[in-house]
Design a protein around this motif. Structure first.
Motif, PDB file in Angstrom:
ATOM      1  N   GLU A  10     -41.259  15.646  15.273  1.00 14.23           N
ATOM      2  CA  GLU A  10     -39.888  15.836  15.773  1.00 14.23           C
ATOM      3  C   GLU A  10     -39.853  16.926  16.848  1.00 14.23           C
ATOM      4  O   GLU A  10     -39.185  16.771  17.872  1.00 14.23           O
ATOM      5  N   ASN A  13     -41.305  15.497  20.034  1.00 15.93           N
ATOM      6  CA  ASN A  13     -40.389  14.564  20.696  1.00 15.93           C
ATOM      7  C   ASN A  13     -39.239  15.264  21.408  1.00 15.93           C
ATOM      8  O   ASN A  13     -38.729  14.755  22.398  1.00 15.93           O
ATOM      9  N   TYR A  38     -51.276  14.812  17.793  1.00 13.25           N
ATOM     10  CA  TYR A  38     -50.063  15.338  18.422  1.00 13.25           C
ATOM     11  C   TYR A  38     -50.274  16.734  19.001  1.00 13.25           C
ATOM     12  O   TYR A  38     -49.597  17.114  19.956  1.00 13.25           O
TER      13      TYR A  38
END
Length: 75
Positions: A10, A13, A38
């Motif tokens: 999250e 993003n 990530y």
């Protein structure tokens, strides 16, 4: 660990790379490889390569465009 992974994704993003590093850095176990993916992604580099590819494509530099798009995919 799944909760930390989700928090990190999250943060990624929404472009909060400091929180991303903190959340994903603490992930271990079966989610560690996902977290590492990530952590190593840099969307700014991906966007830059995509823009470079689009510019090369517009200028009919097809080999340059293919190279830039391939680099974006690798990232």
């Amino acid at each position: 660990m799944k909760g930390k992974l989700d928090q990190g994704i999250e943060a990624y993003n929404r472009g909060d790379f400091g929180s991303r590093r903190v959340s994903l850095g603490g992930v271990s176990g079966k989610y560690q490889s996902d977290a590492q993916a990530y952590l190593t992604k840099n969307p700014r580099t991906t966007k830059a390569k995509m823009a470079e590819g689009a510019a090369d494509l517009a200028n009919k530099n097809y080999s340059g465009a293919a190279s830039a798009f391939a680099a974006a995919v690798r990232i």
